[in-house]
Design a protein around this motif. Structure first.
Motif, PDB file in Angstrom:
ATOM      1  N   THR A   1      21.643  22.781 -31.372  1.00 39.37           N
ATOM      2  CA  THR A   1      20.879  23.676 -32.247  1.00 39.37           C
ATOM      3  C   THR A   1      19.549  24.049 -31.596  1.00 39.37           C
TER       4      THR A   1
ATOM      5  N   HIS B   1      18.797  23.931 -28.376  1.00 34.88           N
ATOM      6  CA  HIS B   1      19.108  24.699 -27.168  1.00 34.88           C
ATOM      7  C   HIS B   1      19.347  26.169 -27.523  1.00 34.88           C
ATOM      8  N   HIS B   2      20.168  26.409 -28.519  1.00 37.42           N
ATOM      9  CA  HIS B   2      20.454  27.788 -28.920  1.00 37.42           C
ATOM     10  C   HIS B   2      19.221  28.462 -29.506  1.00 37.42           C
TER      11      HIS B   2
ATOM     12  N   GLU C   1      17.140  29.562 -26.591  1.00 40.64           N
ATOM     13  CA  GLU C   1      17.782  30.720 -25.960  1.00 40.64           C
ATOM     14  C   GLU C   1      17.535  31.994 -26.768  1.00 40.64           C
ATOM     15  N   GLU C   2      17.750  31.913 -28.071  1.00 38.55           N
ATOM     16  CA  GLU C   2      17.665  33.111 -28.901  1.00 38.55           C
ATOM     17  C   GLU C   2      16.229  33.603 -29.094  1.00 38.55           C
TER      18      GLU C   2
ATOM     19  N   HIS D   1      27.373  32.050 -30.539  1.00 40.90           N
ATOM     20  CA  HIS D   1      26.414  31.138 -31.180  1.00 40.90           C
ATOM     21  C   HIS D   1      26.702  31.063 -32.670  1.00 40.90           C
TER      22      HIS D   1
ATOM     23  N   HIS E   1      27.857  27.678 -34.683  1.00 34.37           N
ATOM     24  CA  HIS E   1      27.039  27.077 -35.741  1.00 34.37           C
ATOM     25  C   HIS E   1      27.720  27.097 -37.103  1.00 34.37           C
TER      26      HIS E   1
ATOM     27  N   HIS F   1      32.072  29.408 -24.549  1.00 34.00           N
ATOM     28  CA  HIS F   1      30.665  29.791 -24.470  1.00 34.00           C
ATOM     29  C   HIS F   1      29.938  29.049 -23.353  1.00 34.00           C
TER      30      HIS F   1
ATOM     31  N   GLU G   1      28.546  31.544 -20.463  1.00 31.26           N
ATOM     32  CA  GLU G   1      27.103  31.722 -20.313  1.00 31.26           C
ATOM     33  C   GLU G   1      26.646  31.362 -18.897  1.00 31.26           C
TER      34      GLU G   1
END
Length: 176
Positions: free
Chosen positions: A70, A72-73, A76-77, A106, A110, A149, A153
């Motif tokens: 969570t 990490h994403h 990134e976002e 993502h 999630h 993913h 990525e």
């Protein structure tokens, strides 16, 4: 930079290292997620936790995995993808089907990860009894998209793709 279908000359080893640096860094993070997933999934498949792990340690492994992914994403976002999206369509936001595939992944991850984490938290709080079969059912809905993913990525951030959009100087000036 160049057209995505244009054939580019070979990179020197030094240039490859520069253009591939973000992919290498991302793969290090992703390897942690791969190892954690594999530990958890193997327990579900075999019907038993690793011998050296108590239930509390196992639950914590799953929760650390969920929180780490969570976080990490989120990074990134908020920071990485918007910066890369300046030149790379693979990281651009959009509504629904207009969002880049990596961002849609993502969301799919999630959708399952949240239920996975909630189940582990309920077990840790003693609200429900832990069951590997239930954990497996909480993992199997998003496992394929997670692994796709993690690999996609890293490939997208690889030298051959990055050099189509960025110069060496651009990459060396990335803010991370």
């Amino acid at each position: 930079m160049s057209n995505a279908t244009e054939q580019l000359p070979p990179l020197s080893p030094e240039d490859f290292r520069i253009f591939n640096a973000l992919s290498e860094r991302m793969n290090q993070f992703h390897n942690y997620f791969r190892r954690s997933w594999t530990l958890l999934w193997t327990a579900c498949e075999t019907g038993r936790r690793p011998q050296n792990m108590t239930l509390k340690q196992f639950l914590n492994e799953g929760l650390q995995f969920a929180q780490g992914l969570t976080n990490h994403h989120g990074i990134e976002e908020r920071f990485v993808f918007p910066y890369l999206a300046q030149k790379m369509p693979e990281f651009r936001k959009g509504k629904g089907g207009g969002a880049a595939e990596l961002l849609r992944q993502h969301e799919e991850i999630h959708a399952g990860l949240d239920g996975f984490a909630e189940y582990l938290n309920e077990c840790r709080r003693g609200e429900v009894e832990f069951n590997l079969g239930v954990l497996k059912s909480k993992m199997e809905t998003w496992g394929d998209v997670l692994w796709t993913h993690l690999d996609q990525e890293v490939k997208t951030l690889g030298a051959e793709n990055m050099r189509r959009y960025w110069t060496k100087e651009d990459i060396q000036a990335f803010p991370w």
